[in-house]
Design a protein around this motif. Structure first.
Motif, PDB file in Angstrom:
ATOM      1  N   ARG A 137      47.173  25.997  32.292  1.00 32.26           N
ATOM      2  CA  ARG A 137      47.213  25.849  30.885  1.00 32.26           C
ATOM      3  C   ARG A 137      46.830  26.788  29.896  1.00 32.26           C
ATOM      4  O   ARG A 137      47.438  27.052  28.996  1.00 32.26           O
ATOM      5  N   ARG A 138      45.594  27.493  30.618  1.00 29.47           N
ATOM      6  CA  ARG A 138      45.073  28.798  29.838  1.00 29.47           C
ATOM      7  C   ARG A 138      45.405  29.834  30.722  1.00 29.47           C
ATOM      8  O   ARG A 138      44.625  29.834  31.970  1.00 29.47           O
ATOM      9  N   ILE A 139      46.425  30.775  30.553  1.00 30.14           N
ATOM     10  CA  ILE A 139      46.566  32.024  31.287  1.00 30.14           C
ATOM     11  C   ILE A 139      45.871  33.142  30.533  1.00 30.14           C
ATOM     12  O   ILE A 139      46.192  33.672  29.409  1.00 30.14           O
ATOM     13  N   GLU A 140      45.286  34.240  31.192  1.00 30.03           N
ATOM     14  CA  GLU A 140      44.778  35.355  30.757  1.00 30.03           C
ATOM     15  C   GLU A 140      45.348  36.497  31.822  1.00 30.03           C
ATOM     16  O   GLU A 140      45.123  36.458  32.929  1.00 30.03           O
ATOM     17  N   ALA A 141      46.013  37.646  30.856  1.00 35.02           N
ATOM     18  CA  ALA A 141      46.555  38.731  31.662  1.00 35.02           C
ATOM     19  C   ALA A 141      45.856  39.814  31.209  1.00 35.02           C
ATOM     20  O   ALA A 141      45.531  40.069  29.974  1.00 35.02           O
ATOM     21  N   LEU A 182      32.248  30.502  27.142  1.00 31.86           N
ATOM     22  CA  LEU A 182      33.606  30.253  26.706  1.00 31.86           C
ATOM     23  C   LEU A 182      34.372  29.569  27.677  1.00 31.86           C
ATOM     24  O   LEU A 182      34.215  29.715  28.909  1.00 31.86           O
ATOM     25  N   PRO A 183      35.638  29.161  27.255  1.00 30.13           N
ATOM     26  CA  PRO A 183      36.469  28.537  28.367  1.00 30.13           C
ATOM     27  C   PRO A 183      36.931  29.492  29.306  1.00 30.13           C
ATOM     28  O   PRO A 183      37.458  30.628  28.975  1.00 30.13           O
ATOM     29  N   LEU A 184      36.982  29.138  30.558  1.00 34.17           N
ATOM     30  CA  LEU A 184      37.339  29.832  31.523  1.00 34.17           C
ATOM     31  C   LEU A 184      39.027  29.645  31.953  1.00 34.17           C
ATOM     32  O   LEU A 184      39.628  28.533  31.531  1.00 34.17           O
ATOM     33  N   PRO A 185      39.887  30.680  32.312  1.00 35.71           N
ATOM     34  CA  PRO A 185      41.043  30.633  32.393  1.00 35.71           C
ATOM     35  C   PRO A 185      41.423  29.741  33.619  1.00 35.71           C
ATOM     36  O   PRO A 185      40.705  29.738  34.645  1.00 35.71           O
ATOM     37  N   ASP A 186      42.685  29.112  33.644  1.00 39.61           N
ATOM     38  CA  ASP A 186      43.263  28.316  34.789  1.00 39.61           C
ATOM     39  C   ASP A 186      43.881  29.282  35.896  1.00 39.61           C
ATOM     40  O   ASP A 186      44.092  28.965  36.919  1.00 39.61           O
ATOM     41  N   LEU A 187      44.260  30.478  35.178  1.00 42.59           N
ATOM     42  CA  LEU A 187      44.960  31.561  36.043  1.00 42.59           C
ATOM     43  C   LEU A 187      44.897  32.858  35.468  1.00 42.59           C
ATOM     44  O   LEU A 187      44.963  32.987  34.248  1.00 42.59           O
ATOM     45  N   ILE A 188      44.449  34.137  36.343  1.00 37.71           N
ATOM     46  CA  ILE A 188      44.469  35.169  35.842  1.00 37.71           C
ATOM     47  C   ILE A 188      45.572  36.049  36.184  1.00 37.71           C
ATOM     48  O   ILE A 188      46.104  35.921  37.665  1.00 37.71           O
ATOM     49  N   ILE A 189      46.279  36.907  35.553  1.00 37.68           N
ATOM     50  CA  ILE A 189      47.533  37.628  35.990  1.00 37.68           C
ATOM     51  C   ILE A 189      47.037  39.075  35.637  1.00 37.68           C
ATOM     52  O   ILE A 189      46.752  39.523  34.647  1.00 37.68           O
ATOM     53  N   HIS A 206      45.090  45.752  42.560  1.00 40.51           N
ATOM     54  CA  HIS A 206      44.599  45.067  41.471  1.00 40.51           C
ATOM     55  C   HIS A 206      44.205  43.661  41.686  1.00 40.51           C
ATOM     56  O   HIS A 206      43.104  43.138  41.128  1.00 40.51           O
ATOM     57  N   MET A 207      44.751  42.949  42.458  1.00 37.57           N
ATOM     58  CA  MET A 207      44.305  41.495  42.692  1.00 37.57           C
ATOM     59  C   MET A 207      42.959  41.566  43.292  1.00 37.57           C
ATOM     60  O   MET A 207      42.293  40.717  42.915  1.00 37.57           O
ATOM     61  N   ASN A 208      43.056  42.352  44.390  1.00 33.09           N
ATOM     62  CA  ASN A 208      41.817  42.343  45.272  1.00 33.09           C
ATOM     63  C   ASN A 208      40.281  42.821  44.346  1.00 33.09           C
ATOM     64  O   ASN A 208      39.188  42.321  44.455  1.00 33.09           O
ATOM     65  N   THR A 209      40.620  43.968  43.502  1.00 37.00           N
ATOM     66  CA  THR A 209      39.539  44.584  42.705  1.00 37.00           C
ATOM     67  C   THR A 209      39.076  43.364  41.834  1.00 37.00           C
ATOM     68  O   THR A 209      38.115  43.065  41.684  1.00 37.00           O
ATOM     69  N   VAL A 210      40.039  42.447  41.147  1.00 37.65           N
ATOM     70  CA  VAL A 210      39.635  41.589  40.348  1.00 37.65           C
ATOM     71  C   VAL A 210      38.801  40.228  40.904  1.00 37.65           C
ATOM     72  O   VAL A 210      37.878  39.757  40.727  1.00 37.65           O
ATOM     73  N   ARG A 211      39.567  40.004  42.450  1.00 39.14           N
ATOM     74  CA  ARG A 211      38.807  38.767  43.033  1.00 39.14           C
ATOM     75  C   ARG A 211      37.430  39.497  43.663  1.00 39.14           C
ATOM     76  O   ARG A 211      36.649  38.531  43.612  1.00 39.14           O
ATOM     77  N   ASN A 212      37.108  40.779  43.696  1.00 37.03           N
ATOM     78  CA  ASN A 212      35.840  41.116  44.256  1.00 37.03           C
ATOM     79  C   ASN A 212      34.865  40.984  43.171  1.00 37.03           C
ATOM     80  O   ASN A 212      33.684  40.539  43.264  1.00 37.03           O
ATOM     81  N   VAL A 213      35.290  41.428  41.884  1.00 35.48           N
ATOM     82  CA  VAL A 213      34.361  41.038  40.789  1.00 35.48           C
ATOM     83  C   VAL A 213      34.027  39.598  40.474  1.00 35.48           C
ATOM     84  O   VAL A 213      32.955  39.163  40.233  1.00 35.48           O
ATOM     85  N   LEU A 253      32.920  33.255  40.503  1.00 38.99           N
ATOM     86  CA  LEU A 253      33.649  32.443  40.092  1.00 38.99           C
ATOM     87  C   LEU A 253      34.856  32.156  40.912  1.00 38.99           C
ATOM     88  O   LEU A 253      35.309  33.191  41.722  1.00 38.99           O
ATOM     89  N   ASP A 254      35.440  31.130  41.219  1.00 35.38           N
ATOM     90  CA  ASP A 254      36.706  30.844  41.740  1.00 35.38           C
ATOM     91  C   ASP A 254      37.939  30.485  40.819  1.00 35.38           C
ATOM     92  O   ASP A 254      38.106  29.455  40.377  1.00 35.38           O
ATOM     93  N   ILE A 255      38.671  31.692  40.455  1.00 35.59           N
ATOM     94  CA  ILE A 255      39.745  31.253  39.380  1.00 35.59           C
ATOM     95  C   ILE A 255      41.048  32.156  40.156  1.00 35.59           C
ATOM     96  O   ILE A 255      40.888  33.025  40.786  1.00 35.59           O
TER      97      ILE A 255
END
Length: 590
Positions: free
Chosen positions: A378-382, A443-450, A457-464, A471-473
């Protein structure tokens, strides 16, 4: 434009008039259509001439009035153009109107065709959309009902008497009863009671055909055609010239829509409609709306108010200083039915818009969650980065809630710790800053990060998220094709391609998210770069403060123009010589 497209998608396919509006809610064009949906949509697709292109560029909204036929829409269009005088319409400078058939109010009445209506001078029927048919119908009536033809009474019998189209009141005594009988027959005919005459003409046509008198049979056939066209009178206009308002309502899923047709001087001048949730008895809601309508629009008070017959008119009769009618038949009931039809369309269109909007947003989000095998995001942050060869690097984040952009939660980031064009490290910095703050401020966490990118880019975000912030998002990537358009959705540790139908609403939602974050990042980068250029060019020059900087830009327009000037140029606009020298030296060294 998005709201406009949604509104276009639920237009009715019935005839009517449409009113195009600009950003100031001003009506800039009025048109009529046999099919409202096809006609209005045509403005926003295909090639157009220059005038139409200018019109379309100014359109931000539109309204429409449903009519019973294309003929009605034609005449209503004429009325609305004269009322609003839209600048994109061809103005009817001579104010030419449609013709009426009139029985004059004289001792020996005449039957005439006129375009001018004067109350108290006779009985008017029309207006008629086809002037030729109106004249032909008058000719037919002249043959059947021999009223006086001459404008002024002559001293002797004229040709009309000898061919049986006049009773000769100039010479013979024609009784009042005889005239009344003819007027009654004409009135019945022009009010639509034509069966008897049509039947008689059809019999004569068949007889003439059987007797091989084909010319006469053709004449009867043509007269029947003219009668049919003339009988398609405009329900939008009435011959009694009484100002009245006609109310209609519709109920759908706990909501009530009420439409009001405002008729003044016999013409429909405006349609008003409103929709609201039902909190009371239907009749109570209806009466409350009508009373509030006139309280807010006291200058619109008509002589009559017409309401649906199922509404008890006694309360409104007591409350309003006008006559209240609930017509059971005839043209007045037709107008109430038309108001009801517009109300039904208003409420149905509203729910169609809601359904389409849900399909594009909430349902698209639900389908996206199913495709990724996660809970509904429901909450997506890109996120997206923007820089030019590492200069002025920035990043941006957009937030979509239930499939809709939440602009108050958009965020901009200037990259602080990265030198040069390093997309991965820039992404890591921004994600770290964003979710460190989210955790710190609860603050509210997103349900999905794009992220706008692939597996790197995906691995970079996952590592952080996982290694630094625990965090497991869910993280997804969006890959673009050669045309820089959204092509694939990536997900999982190995960035697998998610099999998503590219014509599905879920895919369209991803396109909107990627386009929006890219637009937001690019816009932020351009603004940042402008400020940087402005600062690097004129800042830190001895003698050049904010006022002098503004003076230089106002005089020369841009940094490029300032660079082309000499010391003498600057001295001529009041800059001291030593400051002019400093400016030239600094800009030359750049």
């Amino acid at each position: 434009m998005k709201d406009l497209k949604l509104k276009l998608s639920v237009l009715p396919t019935e005839p009517g008039c449409y009113l195009m509006k600009n950003k100031d809610d001003e009506i800039i064009y009025v048109g009529k259509a046999k099919n409202l949906r096809n006609r209005v949509r045509s403005y926003f697709s295909g090639a157009h001439d220059e005038k139409t292109m200018r019109l379309v560029q100014d359109i931000v909204d539109f309204d429409y009035v449903i009519t019973n036929s294309e003929v009605e829409s034609l005449l209503l269009e004429n009325t609305l153009i004269k009322k609003h005088m839209p600048r994109y319409n061809i103005l009817l400078k001579d104010d030419k109107s449609y013709p009426f058939i009139k029985i004059t109010k004289e001792k020996h009445p005449r039957l005439i065709v006129t375009r001018t209506v004067k109350t108290g001078t006779g009985l008017y029927f029309g207006p008629y959309p086809n002037a030729f048919s109106a004249y032909e119908t008058k000719k037919l009536l002249d043959r059947i009902y021999p009223l006086r033809k001459c404008d002024t009474m002559p001293d002797k019998l004229c040709l009309y008497y000898h061919i049986g189209q006049c009773l000769g009141p100039c010479v013979y005594n024609v009784s009042v009863e005889t005239n009344k009988k003819m007027i009654s027959g004409i009135t019945r005919f022009l009010n639509g009671e034509t069966k008897e005459i049509v039947s008689d003409l059809e019999n004569k046509m068949m007889k003439a055909s059987e007797e091989l008198e084909f010319e006469r049979a053709k004449e009867y056939r043509d007269l029947l055609g003219h009668i049919e066209q003339t009988m398609m009178k405009q329900n939008m206009l009435t011959s009694d010239m009484t100002s009245r308002d006609c109310f209609g309502y519709a109920i759908h899923k706990g909501w009530m829509a009420i439409s009001v047709l405002l008729i003044r001087n016999g013409k429909l001048i405006e349609k008003k409609a409103e929709m609201f949730p039902i909190n009371d008895d239907i009749e109570e809601e209806f009466n409350r709306f009508v009373l509030h309508f006139y309280d807010m629009n006291s200058n619109l008070l008509p002589k009559e108010v017409h309401i649906p017959r199922e509404i008890n008119k006694s309360i409104l009769e007591e409350a309003l200083p006008v006559k209240v009618h609930a017509p059971h038949r005839g043209s007045k009931k037709e107008m109430v039915d038309l108001a009801k039809k517009n109300a039904e369309n208003a409420v149905e269109s509203k729910f169609l818009l809601i359904a389409r909007d849900e399909e594009r947003t909430i349902k698209a989000v639900e389908a996206l969650g199913e495709a990724l095998n996660i809970e509904t995001p429901r909450r997506i942050e890109a996120f997206d980065n923007s820089n030019i060869q590492g200069v002025d690097p920035v990043s941006a984040m957009v937030t979509f809630i239930d499939g809709k952009p939440s602009k108050k939660e958009y965020r901009k980031y200037k990259i602080k710790t990265v030198e040069g064009p390093d997309d991965y490290r820039s992404m890591a910095e921004v994600v770290r800053r964003r979710y460190t703050r989210v955790l710190r401020e609860s603050l509210p966490l997103p349900d999905l990060i794009i992220v706008d990118g692939g597996i790197g880019h995906m691995n970079t975000v996952r590592n952080v998220l996982e290694d630094e912030l625990s965090l497991d998002i869910p993280i997804a990537g969006l890959k673009k094709d050669d045309k820089h358009q959204t092509a694939e959705l990536l997900y999982g540790d190995s960035a697998d391609i998610v099999p998503l139908d590219k014509k599905s609403q879920s895919f369209y939602l991803l396109q909107r998210i990627q386009d929006e974050v890219h637009r937001f990042a690019i816009s932020f980068h351009r603004n940042t770069r402008k400020k940087t250029l402005f600062q690097s060019a004129l800042d830190n020059i001895e003698g050049v403060g904010p006022k002098r900087k503004a003076q230089l830009l106002k005089t020369y327009g841009s940094i490029k123009n300032i660079k082309s000037k000499t010391e003498e140029d600057f001295i001529q606009i009041g800059i001291p010589q030593n400051v002019a020298r400093n400016i030239v030296k600094k800009l030359t060294d750049m």
